[in-house]
Design a protein around this motif. Structure first.
Motif, PDB file in Angstrom:
ATOM      1  N   ALA A 265       2.539   2.464  -8.443  1.00 45.57           N
ATOM      2  CA  ALA A 265       3.034   2.071  -7.115  1.00 45.57           C
ATOM      3  C   ALA A 265       2.348   3.504  -6.003  1.00 45.57           C
ATOM      4  CB  ALA A 265       3.977   1.513  -7.808  1.00 45.57           C
ATOM      5  N   HIS A 266       2.605   4.368  -6.169  1.00 46.64           N
ATOM      6  CA  HIS A 266       2.773   5.123  -5.296  1.00 46.64           C
ATOM      7  C   HIS A 266       1.280   5.976  -4.405  1.00 46.64           C
ATOM      8  CE1 HIS A 266       4.318   9.281  -3.893  1.00 46.64           C
ATOM      9  NE2 HIS A 266       3.463   9.459  -3.827  1.00 46.64           N
ATOM     10  N   ILE A 267       0.345   5.693  -5.908  1.00 49.18           N
ATOM     11  CA  ILE A 267      -0.897   5.644  -5.379  1.00 49.18           C
ATOM     12  C   ILE A 267      -1.450   4.560  -4.370  1.00 49.18           C
ATOM     13  CG2 ILE A 267      -3.114   5.624  -6.278  1.00 49.18           C
ATOM     14  CD1 ILE A 267      -2.151   7.171  -8.335  1.00 49.18           C
ATOM     15  N   GLU A 268      -1.160   3.098  -4.966  1.00 49.15           N
ATOM     16  CA  GLU A 268      -1.190   2.148  -4.116  1.00 49.15           C
ATOM     17  C   GLU A 268      -0.660   2.435  -2.333  1.00 49.15           C
ATOM     18  OE1 GLU A 268      -2.505  -2.125  -3.885  1.00 49.15           O
ATOM     19  OE2 GLU A 268      -2.722  -0.587  -6.256  1.00 49.15           O
ATOM     20  N   ARG A 269      -0.002   2.648  -2.260  1.00 47.44           N
ATOM     21  CA  ARG A 269       0.574   2.624  -0.597  1.00 47.44           C
ATOM     22  C   ARG A 269       0.283   3.736  -0.318  1.00 47.44           C
ATOM     23  NH1 ARG A 269       5.561   2.702  -4.162  1.00 47.44           N
ATOM     24  NH2 ARG A 269       6.039   4.252  -3.968  1.00 47.44           N
ATOM     25  N   ALA A 270       0.221   5.337  -0.735  1.00 44.55           N
ATOM     26  CA  ALA A 270      -0.972   6.186   0.090  1.00 44.55           C
ATOM     27  C   ALA A 270      -2.315   5.041   0.404  1.00 44.55           C
ATOM     28  CB  ALA A 270      -1.394   7.179  -0.830  1.00 44.55           C
ATOM     29  N   LEU A 271      -3.220   4.591  -0.117  1.00 44.82           N
ATOM     30  CA  LEU A 271      -4.448   4.153  -0.623  1.00 44.82           C
ATOM     31  C   LEU A 271      -4.312   2.952   0.950  1.00 44.82           C
ATOM     32  CD1 LEU A 271      -6.059   4.367  -3.742  1.00 44.82           C
ATOM     33  CD2 LEU A 271      -6.691   5.509  -1.583  1.00 44.82           C
ATOM     34  N   GLN A 272      -3.224   2.233   0.541  1.00 43.86           N
ATOM     35  CA  GLN A 272      -3.248   1.480   1.540  1.00 43.86           C
ATOM     36  C   GLN A 272      -2.792   1.639   3.084  1.00 43.86           C
ATOM     37  OE1 GLN A 272      -3.720  -1.944   1.277  1.00 43.86           O
ATOM     38  NE2 GLN A 272      -4.082  -2.417  -0.703  1.00 43.86           N
ATOM     39  N   ALA A 273      -1.911   2.662   2.394  1.00 46.56           N
ATOM     40  CA  ALA A 273      -1.741   3.031   4.721  1.00 46.56           C
ATOM     41  C   ALA A 273      -2.266   3.932   5.188  1.00 46.56           C
ATOM     42  CB  ALA A 273      -0.075   3.752   4.539  1.00 46.56           C
ATOM     43  N   GLN A 274      -3.360   4.516   4.175  1.00 47.35           N
ATOM     44  CA  GLN A 274      -4.607   5.544   4.933  1.00 47.35           C
ATOM     45  C   GLN A 274      -5.625   5.153   4.795  1.00 47.35           C
ATOM     46  OE1 GLN A 274      -3.977   9.573   4.389  1.00 47.35           O
ATOM     47  NE2 GLN A 274      -1.719   9.178   3.196  1.00 47.35           N
ATOM     48  N   HIS A 275      -6.191   3.651   3.855  1.00 47.42           N
ATOM     49  CA  HIS A 275      -7.494   3.988   4.103  1.00 47.42           C
ATOM     50  C   HIS A 275      -7.799   2.331   3.383  1.00 47.42           C
ATOM     51  CE1 HIS A 275      -8.506   7.989   3.685  1.00 47.42           C
ATOM     52  NE2 HIS A 275      -7.202   7.953   2.545  1.00 47.42           N
ATOM     53  N   ASP A 276      -6.793   1.591   3.866  1.00 50.58           N
ATOM     54  CA  ASP A 276      -7.148   0.031   3.833  1.00 50.58           C
ATOM     55  C   ASP A 276      -7.535   0.134   2.503  1.00 50.58           C
ATOM     56  OD1 ASP A 276      -5.988  -2.442   3.928  1.00 50.58           O
ATOM     57  OD2 ASP A 276      -8.559  -3.226   5.274  1.00 50.58           O
ATOM     58  N   LEU A 277      -6.779   0.380   1.591  1.00 50.18           N
ATOM     59  CA  LEU A 277      -7.645   0.386   0.094  1.00 50.18           C
ATOM     60  C   LEU A 277      -6.410  -0.085  -0.836  1.00 50.18           C
ATOM     61  CD1 LEU A 277     -10.960   0.141  -0.272  1.00 50.18           C
ATOM     62  CD2 LEU A 277     -10.382   2.721  -1.248  1.00 50.18           C
ATOM     63  N   SER A 278      -6.986  -1.046  -1.859  1.00 53.44           N
ATOM     64  CA  SER A 278      -6.056  -1.022  -3.068  1.00 53.44           C
ATOM     65  C   SER A 278      -6.349   0.281  -4.162  1.00 53.44           C
ATOM     66  CB  SER A 278      -6.293  -2.747  -3.527  1.00 53.44           C
ATOM     67  OG  SER A 278      -7.607  -2.220  -4.249  1.00 53.44           O
ATOM     68  N   ALA A 279      -5.365   0.570  -4.648  1.00 57.14           N
ATOM     69  CA  ALA A 279      -5.803   1.443  -6.386  1.00 57.14           C
ATOM     70  C   ALA A 279      -6.685   0.805  -6.819  1.00 57.14           C
ATOM     71  CB  ALA A 279      -4.810   1.643  -6.723  1.00 57.14           C
ATOM     72  N   ARG A 280      -7.012  -0.604  -6.779  1.00 55.73           N
ATOM     73  CA  ARG A 280      -8.353  -1.096  -7.594  1.00 55.73           C
ATOM     74  C   ARG A 280      -9.673  -0.607  -7.223  1.00 55.73           C
ATOM     75  NH1 ARG A 280      -6.812  -3.001 -13.800  1.00 55.73           N
ATOM     76  NH2 ARG A 280      -4.341  -2.843 -12.877  1.00 55.73           N
ATOM     77  N   GLU A 281      -9.131  -0.980  -6.352  1.00 59.41           N
ATOM     78  CA  GLU A 281     -10.664  -1.593  -5.279  1.00 59.41           C
ATOM     79  C   GLU A 281     -10.398   0.287  -5.366  1.00 59.41           C
ATOM     80  OE1 GLU A 281      -9.579  -4.711  -1.293  1.00 59.41           O
ATOM     81  OE2 GLU A 281      -8.676  -2.935  -1.365  1.00 59.41           O
TER      82      GLU A 281
END
Length: 154
Positions: A27-43
């Motif tokens: 969840a922490h990684i997901e939030r950071a990647l989405q916010a800064q790179h428009d990328l999900s953790a799975r992507e």
């Protein structure tokens, strides 16, 4: 063993702690990647796995291998590949030696995004582990994660 067996209870508690740690980290990684790179953790994970392919023997992964690496079903992996392909981050092409095989490669745009997102992923992972280490139930698991080495492919 019965349902109230202490060994089963301890096993279930350990599994719950591991699941909790995984969920918090993801969840922490997901939030950071989405916010800064428009990328999900799975992507991110898929781009990372595919970026490690090479042209030599066994260098390209089959979709089943990719699905196993990103911990998704083959159909979910195919949908994820399609989503990233639509964004111009991946490309598919026929295997030159076996027309039934389809390879997936990361495009230049995908490699650039992965390079930009890697520090975010790494920092979010470190932050999530540091936060989890404050929890006495999760601290032993954090120590184990910090000492693990990457598994050697079979």
């Amino acid at each position: 063993m019965t349902a109230t067996d202490p060994a089963l209870t301890a096993l279930a508690q350990g599994w719950c702690a591991l699941s909790l740690l995984h969920g918090r980290i993801e969840a922490h990684i997901e939030r950071a990647l989405q916010a800064q790179h428009d990328l999900s953790a799975r992507e991110y994970s898929l781009l990372d796995v595919l970026s490690r392919q090479h042209d030599g023997d066994g260098g390209h992964l089959q979709m089943k291998q990719v699905a196993d690496a990103v911990v998704l079903s083959q159909s979910a992996t195919t949908r994820l590949v399609t989503r990233l392909e639509d964004r111009g981050l991946l490309e598919r092409y026929l295997c030159p030696t076996d027309r039934r095989g389809i390879y997936t490669n990361v495009t230049e745009a995908g490699l650039k995004l992965l390079e930009e997102a890697r520090p975010t992923n790494d920092a979010a992972l470190r932050e999530a582990l540091d936060e989890a280490a404050k929890n006495p139930e999760l601290a032993p698991l954090v120590r184990v994660v910090e000492t693990l080495k990457a598994p050697v492919p079979a």
